[in-house]
Design a protein around this motif. Sequence first.
Motif: not given
Length: 477
Positions: A293-299
């Motif tokens: 829920e916290l990291i939507k797009v994991d760069s």
Amino acid sequence: MSNNKILAKEAFNNIPEVNTEVVDKMLNKELKDLNKKIVVLDDDPTGVQTVHDISVYTDWSLDSIENGFKEENSMFFILTNSRGFTAAETEKAHKEISLNISKVAKKLNKDFIIISRSDSTLRGHYPLETEILKQTVEANSDVKFDGEVLMPFFKEGGRFTINNIHYVQDGEYLVPAGETEFAKDRTFGYTKSHLGEYIEEKTKGTFKTKDTTYISLEDIRSLNIEGITKQLLDVKNFNKVVVNAVDYIDVKIFVTALVKSIKSGKNFMYRSAAALTKVLGGVSDKNLLTRDELIKVDSKNGGLIIVGSHVKKTTEQLEELKKCPFIEFIEFNCHLVLDSEKFEAEVQRIIEKTEKLIASGKTVAVYTSRKRIDLGENKKEEELKLSVKISDAVTSIIEKLNVRPNYIVAKGGITSSDVGTKGLKVKRATVAGQIKPGIPVWTTGAESKFPGISYVIFPGNVGTKTTLREAVEILNK
């Protein structure tokens, strides 16, 4: 440690249980037709630490306030950040805010409640802020305030009020607030833990301990709604109401009686911690946020942690954080603030190093030197100005950052406010929920520097020694 500390277990064991279903039913019935917009003025960004799916506006323009009033939600927050203001600045801000609220309410023909949300360890511009709110609203509307409710209870942070004494939990003990490090705050210090005496101390005797109305745990736990409502109906001349509470159930029972008194025509001002806002705003419980829920797009980029707060708890949590092998630590020598040229060079050094590390996939923690700047006696305002200069420098790290971190964590109330408003340029954020109890997360708005990023606002005085490390580990799994 204090001689007046009590064992938490013993304090709570003597308090009778209550049927929660009965209480929830009573509360929901009262809240259903309250029909007032609840405007929470937050003196730092940590006040959203009990709510979710609620808007936070970072300015108090007529437009922002009107948008808040027009939302479906019964409640919205305005971040004032006034704990970082001088007395003159906070007076000016609260005049503007209350004038704008009065104007919007008149235009939209909507009743409202103002909650002045402040520190659960009793630091802040009190009674100045609520006095200004009262005077300005009364001068610009038909509203007249009968009294003021004080409720610093905040379970997630271990703040409890028992027999009118406000306690701060330290391990298995409860310590009277007036005997903690928070009471020695250079700007907002106090000596009294009994809330009636605290009010008398803070108002310099204008409001007396003996004239304060006390809502006891006995009445609350015996569900004496009628008795509590009567106590509230009898309050006049802006006298104060102190609410005892050790659990959310106490807030719910009190709010049930409070809403009954409001429906009978009473008007109150509120100075509270974050628990009251959740209950009066009818916000449901929500599980702690997960990494997904916290990291939507994991760069591939690393995260960024900024540690500003100087309270003992923050320093202990920072030491624990240093055990994380995946974090690079950069100490910001803020004592250079007394030499502009060296200070500027130090800021530049940190920005360049932070940028490089985040881009290479490393999570970076920038922390201010732990030793406070002490200018000696009677230099409170000068020290506050220096701390603002340091805070501005910390914020400029975010402002000048070109690489988008995977997430941002800011530790400390004033630090997190400046990072959010000046660094990330947030105008409106949504509270996603909490990563740990009492530790809120904003999802930044489209207008911000990094739209849709998870921004963890970590209060200086919340959590145990390991909570900061645990929160960062969730983000780095």
